[in-house]
Design an enzyme around this catalytic site. Structure first.
Site, mmCIF file in Angstrom:
data_model
loop_
_atom_site.group_PDB
_atom_site.id
_atom_site.type_symbol
_atom_site.label_atom_id
_atom_site.label_comp_id
_atom_site.label_asym_id
_atom_site.label_seq_id
_atom_site.Cartn_x
_atom_site.Cartn_y
_atom_site.Cartn_z
ATOM 1 N N THR A 174 0.974 -1.153 0.129
ATOM 2 C CA THR A 174 -0.024 -0.245 0.196
ATOM 3 C C THR A 174 0.810 1.222 -0.060
ATOM 4 O O THR A 174 1.944 1.082 0.509
ATOM 5 C CB THR A 174 -1.023 0.079 1.273
ATOM 6 N N ILE A 203 -11.821 -6.910 -0.043
ATOM 7 C CA ILE A 203 -11.349 -5.552 0.156
ATOM 8 C C ILE A 203 -10.856 -5.446 1.436
ATOM 9 O O ILE A 203 -11.033 -6.077 2.589
ATOM 10 C CB ILE A 203 -12.636 -4.528 0.255
ATOM 11 N N GLY A 228 -4.698 -5.979 6.249
ATOM 12 C CA GLY A 228 -5.822 -5.151 6.107
ATOM 13 C C GLY A 228 -6.986 -5.700 6.870
ATOM 14 O O GLY A 228 -7.585 -4.874 7.644
#
Length: 308
Positions: A174, A203, A228
């Protein structure tokens, strides 16, 4: 902060990078790429520009650089597609925009900002987000623009070794930027290609406001990188801001506490934080995090490994 002071921090992902596995040439490449993004954001702030414009400018550079897992150079899903996520937030009024699963928008961070400023919504996904991007006149590219041979090799390695959907090189690629401008306003932006071999429309935290991205003039701006699922569960970005605002903790204390909490849950990664008093801090529980920071006092530095 004085009226003319500003600060900026960026990251390009956290993970297992170490001097033992990165050549000097590779380290120079990544540091040059980080410096280019840092310079782009700092140039906006140095001329009195808004934090929101600065974080967008820095992220665009990182999205366009194949060294990082965002935009061009994003990792592949299990099906061999580059699916992109991004978010942006304005600390002045906590307006925000986010997108997930886009495959043809050259710079997802620009789309996230368009969602924030030109739609009544905060979060758009997949085909709808793509349609909105076209209506807004954003640059659309062929899917091949994002694909790189190294990312395809990583997917093939993951499949050959029958690994899970976690990144084969254990890096969370990221990218992010946080800033406080000369007016004292905070902003944050985050962009990613997700995890190598991700499936089922997964996601992560990057486009989730409060998890991978958050900005509030009353506290700070935060951008996260890491596993995440854990960052979503801990509400990392909002949690750091809340500790600063409600408990009075400084940025380093709040960031370290929340990253320690993520670690106890089993998650790896890190955050960058910019506070209204001009402080910028990093906190991560991995061997390294691509990162940099600059401010109006002349600081401009980039680093990769812990302890730098």
């Amino acid at each position: 902060m004085t009226q003319k002071s500003w600060s900026l921090a960026i990251h390009g992902g956290a993970g297992t990078m170490s001097p033992d596995v990165m050549t000097d040439a590779q380290q120079r490449e990544y540091k040059a790429a980080l410096q280019a993004a840092l310079d782009a954001g700092a140039a906006v702030l140095a001329r009195g520009g808004a934090a929101l414009d600065a974080v967008e400018a820095a992220i665009v550079v990182l999205e366009d650089d194949p060294h990082f897992n965002a935009g061009r150079g994003a990792v592949f899903t299990y099906e061999g597609v580059n699916e992109l996520d991004a978010s942006i937030m304005d600390g002045r009024d906590r307006s925000a925009g986010a997108v997930t699963g886009v495959t043809h928008v050259k710079n997802p961070v620009k789309l996230a900002r368009a969602v924030m400023e030109d739609s009544p919504h905060v979060f758009l996904s997949r085909e709808g987000a793509e349609q909105f991007a076209r209506e807004q006149g954003l640059e659309i590219v062929d899917a091949a623009w994002f694909a790189t041979p190294e990312r395809r090799r990583q997917l093939e390695e993951l499949k050959a070794k029958k690994l899970s959907w976690f990144d084969v090189d254990l890096k969370y690629g990221t990218v992010g930027a946080v800033a406080v401008d000369s007016e004292g306003h905070a902003a944050a932006a985050t962009s990613t290609g997700g995890l190598t071999g991700k499936r089922w429309g997964r996601i992560g935290d990057s486009p989730v406001i409060g998890a991978g991205n958050y900005a509030d003039d009353r506290a700070c701006a935060v951008s996260a990188t890491g596993a995440g699922e854990f960052f979503i569960r801990a509400g990392v970005a909002h949690e750091i801001c809340a500790r600063m605002r409600l408990l009075g903790e400084d940025a380093q204390t709040a960031a370290d506490a929340v990253i320690a909490e993520v670690g106890k849950m089993g998650g790896d990664g890190g955050v960058i934080v910019a506070a209204p008093n001009g402080t910028t801090v990093f906190s991560f529980n991995t061997p390294g995090m691509y990162r940099g920071r600059a401010d109006s006092n002349g600081r401009s530095e980039v680093a990769i490994f812990a302890g730098e």
